[in-house]
Design a protein around this motif. Structure first.
Motif, PDB file in Angstrom:
ATOM      1  N   ASP A  54       0.687  -1.278   0.002  1.00 28.60           N
ATOM      2  CA  ASP A  54      -0.024   0.015  -0.042  1.00 28.60           C
ATOM      3  C   ASP A  54       1.036   1.172   0.191  1.00 28.60           C
ATOM      4  OD1 ASP A  54      -2.878   1.354   0.333  1.00 28.60           O
ATOM      5  OD2 ASP A  54      -1.743   1.991   2.275  1.00 28.60           O
ATOM      6  N   ARG A  55       1.842   1.232   0.774  1.00 30.18           N
ATOM      7  CA  ARG A  55       2.850   2.555   0.963  1.00 30.18           C
ATOM      8  C   ARG A  55       3.521   2.440  -0.558  1.00 30.18           C
ATOM      9  NH1 ARG A  55       6.978   1.302   5.285  1.00 30.18           N
ATOM     10  NH2 ARG A  55       5.352   1.579   6.638  1.00 30.18           N
ATOM     11  N   TYR A  56       3.899   1.475  -1.028  1.00 30.38           N
ATOM     12  CA  TYR A  56       4.598   1.472  -2.396  1.00 30.38           C
ATOM     13  C   TYR A  56       3.751   2.174  -3.624  1.00 30.38           C
ATOM     14  CZ  TYR A  56       6.349  -0.373  -6.865  1.00 30.38           C
ATOM     15  OH  TYR A  56       6.671  -0.577  -8.110  1.00 30.38           O
ATOM     16  N   ILE A  57       2.180   1.994  -3.674  1.00 32.29           N
ATOM     17  CA  ILE A  57       1.494   2.143  -4.600  1.00 32.29           C
ATOM     18  C   ILE A  57       1.430   3.758  -4.255  1.00 32.29           C
ATOM     19  CG2 ILE A  57      -0.929   2.275  -5.276  1.00 32.29           C
ATOM     20  CD1 ILE A  57      -0.732  -0.565  -4.629  1.00 32.29           C
ATOM     21  N   ALA A  58       1.237   4.118  -2.960  1.00 28.52           N
ATOM     22  CA  ALA A  58       0.968   5.533  -2.637  1.00 28.52           C
ATOM     23  C   ALA A  58       2.022   6.434  -2.935  1.00 28.52           C
ATOM     24  CB  ALA A  58       0.387   5.784  -1.159  1.00 28.52           C
ATOM     25  N   ILE A  59       3.202   5.901  -2.791  1.00 27.07           N
ATOM     26  CA  ILE A  59       4.505   6.853  -3.086  1.00 27.07           C
ATOM     27  C   ILE A  59       4.953   6.602  -4.425  1.00 27.07           C
ATOM     28  CG2 ILE A  59       6.963   7.013  -2.275  1.00 27.07           C
ATOM     29  CD1 ILE A  59       4.849   7.806  -0.301  1.00 27.07           C
ATOM     30  N   LYS A  60       4.949   5.551  -5.165  1.00 24.86           N
ATOM     31  CA  LYS A  60       5.263   5.467  -6.482  1.00 24.86           C
ATOM     32  C   LYS A  60       4.278   5.780  -7.513  1.00 24.86           C
ATOM     33  CE  LYS A  60       8.711   3.301  -8.958  1.00 24.86           C
ATOM     34  NZ  LYS A  60      10.338   3.756  -8.871  1.00 24.86           N
ATOM     35  N   PHE A  61       3.230   5.654  -7.204  1.00 23.83           N
ATOM     36  CA  PHE A  61       2.037   5.931  -8.223  1.00 23.83           C
ATOM     37  C   PHE A  61       0.849   6.761  -7.390  1.00 23.83           C
ATOM     38  CE2 PHE A  61       3.641   1.755  -8.927  1.00 23.83           C
ATOM     39  CZ  PHE A  61       4.102   1.829 -10.182  1.00 23.83           C
TER      40      PHE A  61
ATOM     41  N   VAL B 122      12.201   7.805   5.052  1.00 27.26           N
ATOM     42  CA  VAL B 122      13.129   6.919   4.708  1.00 27.26           C
ATOM     43  C   VAL B 122      13.513   6.017   5.912  1.00 27.26           C
ATOM     44  CG1 VAL B 122      15.441   6.485   3.929  1.00 27.26           C
ATOM     45  CG2 VAL B 122      13.943   8.172   2.541  1.00 27.26           C
ATOM     46  N   HIS B 123      13.599   6.858   7.094  1.00 28.57           N
ATOM     47  CA  HIS B 123      14.154   5.991   8.244  1.00 28.57           C
ATOM     48  C   HIS B 123      13.111   5.219   8.767  1.00 28.57           C
ATOM     49  CE1 HIS B 123      17.152   9.584   9.144  1.00 28.57           C
ATOM     50  NE2 HIS B 123      17.551   8.786   8.417  1.00 28.57           N
ATOM     51  N   ILE B 124      11.820   5.277   8.517  1.00 27.31           N
ATOM     52  CA  ILE B 124      10.653   4.584   9.125  1.00 27.31           C
ATOM     53  C   ILE B 124      10.585   3.250   8.337  1.00 27.31           C
ATOM     54  CG2 ILE B 124       8.346   4.289   9.153  1.00 27.31           C
ATOM     55  CD1 ILE B 124       8.209   7.461   9.893  1.00 27.31           C
TER      56      ILE B 124
ATOM     57  N   VAL C 113      10.301   2.202  -2.581  1.00 23.41           N
ATOM     58  CA  VAL C 113       9.846   3.421  -1.682  1.00 23.41           C
ATOM     59  C   VAL C 113      11.295   4.367  -1.134  1.00 23.41           C
ATOM     60  CG1 VAL C 113       8.839   4.205   0.500  1.00 23.41           C
ATOM     61  CG2 VAL C 113       7.692   2.433  -0.921  1.00 23.41           C
ATOM     62  N   ILE C 114      12.180   3.690  -0.880  1.00 26.82           N
ATOM     63  CA  ILE C 114      13.238   4.384  -0.156  1.00 26.82           C
ATOM     64  C   ILE C 114      13.982   5.098  -1.624  1.00 26.82           C
ATOM     65  CG2 ILE C 114      15.711   4.277   0.674  1.00 26.82           C
ATOM     66  CD1 ILE C 114      14.562   1.961   2.453  1.00 26.82           C
ATOM     67  N   ARG C 115      14.020   4.460  -2.834  1.00 24.55           N
ATOM     68  CA  ARG C 115      14.699   5.271  -3.861  1.00 24.55           C
ATOM     69  C   ARG C 115      13.811   6.406  -4.357  1.00 24.55           C
ATOM     70  NH1 ARG C 115      16.360  -0.041  -7.670  1.00 24.55           N
ATOM     71  NH2 ARG C 115      18.183  -0.578  -6.652  1.00 24.55           N
ATOM     72  N   CYS C 116      12.483   6.054  -4.167  1.00 20.95           N
ATOM     73  CA  CYS C 116      11.593   7.229  -4.774  1.00 20.95           C
ATOM     74  C   CYS C 116      11.656   8.448  -3.831  1.00 20.95           C
ATOM     75  CB  CYS C 116      10.055   6.548  -4.654  1.00 20.95           C
ATOM     76  SG  CYS C 116       9.070   7.765  -5.437  1.00 20.95           S
ATOM     77  N   LEU C 117      11.636   8.158  -2.595  1.00 18.73           N
ATOM     78  CA  LEU C 117      12.019   9.211  -1.499  1.00 18.73           C
ATOM     79  C   LEU C 117      13.150   9.954  -1.886  1.00 18.73           C
ATOM     80  CD1 LEU C 117       9.972   7.433   1.552  1.00 18.73           C
ATOM     81  CD2 LEU C 117       9.213   9.112   0.174  1.00 18.73           C
ATOM     82  N   LYS C 118      14.106   9.283  -2.130  1.00 18.57           N
ATOM     83  CA  LYS C 118      15.549  10.028  -2.128  1.00 18.57           C
ATOM     84  C   LYS C 118      15.427  10.746  -3.383  1.00 18.57           C
ATOM     85  CE  LYS C 118      18.461   6.870   0.792  1.00 18.57           C
ATOM     86  NZ  LYS C 118      19.560   6.292   0.712  1.00 18.57           N
ATOM     87  N   LYS C 119      14.736  10.215  -4.337  1.00 16.67           N
ATOM     88  CA  LYS C 119      14.763  11.087  -5.708  1.00 16.67           C
ATOM     89  C   LYS C 119      14.087  12.313  -5.518  1.00 16.67           C
ATOM     90  CE  LYS C 119      15.066   7.534  -8.971  1.00 16.67           C
ATOM     91  NZ  LYS C 119      14.323   6.554 -10.172  1.00 16.67           N
ATOM     92  N   LYS C 120      12.749  12.309  -4.737  1.00 17.01           N
ATOM     93  CA  LYS C 120      11.975  13.518  -4.428  1.00 17.01           C
ATOM     94  C   LYS C 120      12.766  14.531  -3.389  1.00 17.01           C
ATOM     95  CE  LYS C 120       8.013  12.044  -5.860  1.00 17.01           C
ATOM     96  NZ  LYS C 120       8.432  10.895  -6.871  1.00 17.01           N
ATOM     97  N   MET C 121      13.889  13.943  -2.529  1.00 17.37           N
ATOM     98  CA  MET C 121      14.532  14.727  -1.758  1.00 17.37           C
ATOM     99  C   MET C 121      15.329  15.859  -2.740  1.00 17.37           C
ATOM    100  SD  MET C 121      16.520  12.574   1.214  1.00 17.37           S
ATOM    101  CE  MET C 121      15.424  11.183   1.958  1.00 17.37           C
ATOM    102  N   ALA C 122      16.088  15.359  -3.715  1.00 15.56           N
ATOM    103  CA  ALA C 122      16.793  15.986  -4.694  1.00 15.56           C
ATOM    104  C   ALA C 122      15.797  17.237  -5.491  1.00 15.56           C
ATOM    105  CB  ALA C 122      17.334  15.224  -5.618  1.00 15.56           C
ATOM    106  N   THR C 123      14.587  16.703  -5.764  1.00 13.20           N
ATOM    107  CA  THR C 123      13.637  17.774  -6.502  1.00 13.20           C
ATOM    108  C   THR C 123      12.766  18.510  -5.698  1.00 13.20           C
ATOM    109  OG1 THR C 123      11.920  15.966  -6.519  1.00 13.20           O
ATOM    110  CG2 THR C 123      13.576  16.188  -8.417  1.00 13.20           C
TER     111      THR C 123
END
Length: 312
Positions: free
Chosen positions: A108-115, A212-214, A190-200
């Motif tokens: 559920d978290r993967y779908i919410a963050i990735k899509f 990411v820590h959670i 999810v971690i990869r996606c969140l790290k990309k969002k950090m840059a943008t």
């Protein structure tokens, strides 16, 4: 069939269970009670996270309920009777249920963050409740079909039979190792996606870092708690199939010790996923806005005159 006899190793296991289960019960009961109260009474709106968390708390609470009986059965060599079978059914229903719900939370978290834009169609509290209800029915039926009385010969929660445990092999592969693969994949994505969002989105970096820590902590707790127990089930199956009966006492001891670690998870879940429930709704609601704003910016850049575009 062998008679149950008290051994030095068994006495050490009883002592270990006392050392582990007393703090787990002392922490797990109030933590799960508080978490249940927060999700049922304080959070008014029904969300996917709320549905999964309530089901996870119920599964963990049932697992906590079995721990005093498990300790008693180990200490006093309780025979296999109706009480024993009932506790075994509860235990072998709620441990995989806890694993499956954690897996569903990861998906559920993967779908919410990735899509995030498609998530409104793919996710809903009703869909989450339907999936959980289906899992409860399947696992309750499966636990009743599990040959507790035939395979667990001797005393309650003490395996004496040396026949191959096909149900145990299926229980371990389908009930843990496949979900583990799914949780690892979803968590890494999810971690990869969140790290990309950090840059943008540098102004939201702190929120992304916390998320990411959670995710990382939840993945580590899941793998560390459950992996040793399910590895021990596979080792026991392999030893029985290979007829390496001399290894069985050591593997059985390892299984009992790793079961203590696995049962600690019902205390840790409420703590881990409480923070996830606080952070990810905010993150999930924010991501579609970020994507929408970014797409609007890209469209405006594309429609700008060439000279102005170069100057900017």
């Amino acid at each position: 069939m062998e008679n149950c006899t008290e051994s030095k190793a068994q006495g050490s296991i009883v002592l270990l269970q006392l050392v582990v289960y007393i703090p787990v019960l002392a922490l797990g009961i109030p933590l799960n009670a508080i978490a249940f109260w927060v999700f049922c009474c304080k959070i008014k709106r029904w969300t996917e996270t709320k549905v999964y968390m309530i089901n996870l708390i119920v599964a963990d609470s049932f697992l906590l309920f079995t721990l005093p009986f498990l300790l008693y059965f180990t200490k006093y060599q309780h025979p296999i009777d109706q009480l024993c079978l009932a506790i075994q059914i509860i235990y072998f229903t709620n441990m995989p249920m806890s694993i499956f719900i954690i897996t569903l939370i990861a998906i559920d978290r993967y779908i919410a963050i990735k899509f995030p834009l498609k998530a409104t169609i793919l996710r809903s509290p009703l869909k989450s409740a339907s999936i959980c209800g289906f899992l409860w029915i399947v696992l309750i039926i499966y636990s009743h079909l599990f040959p507790h009385g035939r395979e667990w010969e001797g005393c309650c929660f003490r395996k004496q039979s040396i026949r191959p445990e096909y149900f145990s092999l299926h229980y371990s592969i389908c009930g843990y190792f496949i979900p583990l693969g799914i949780v690892i994949f979803c968590s890494v994505q999810v971690i990869r996606c969140l790290k990309k969002k950090m840059a943008t989105s540098p102004h939201e970096t702190k929120l992304f870092q916390k998320a990411v820590h959670i995710v990382s902590v939840n993945l580590c707790v899941f793998a560390v708690c459950f992996s040793p127990f399910h590895i021990s089930l596979l080792l026991r199956y392999a030893a029985v199939v290979a007829e390496a009966h001399s290894l069985l006492p050591g593997i059985t001891t390892y299984l009992k010790v790793s079961a203590c670690l696995a049962n600690c998870n019902c205390c840790l879940d409420a703590f881990c996923y409480y923070f996830a429930a606080k952070e990810f709704p905010e993150l999930s609601s924010m991501l579609p806005k970020c994507i929408f704003m970014r797409s609007k910016m890209n469209q405006s850049e594309e429609t700008q005159p060439p000279v102005q575009s170069v100057m900017t």
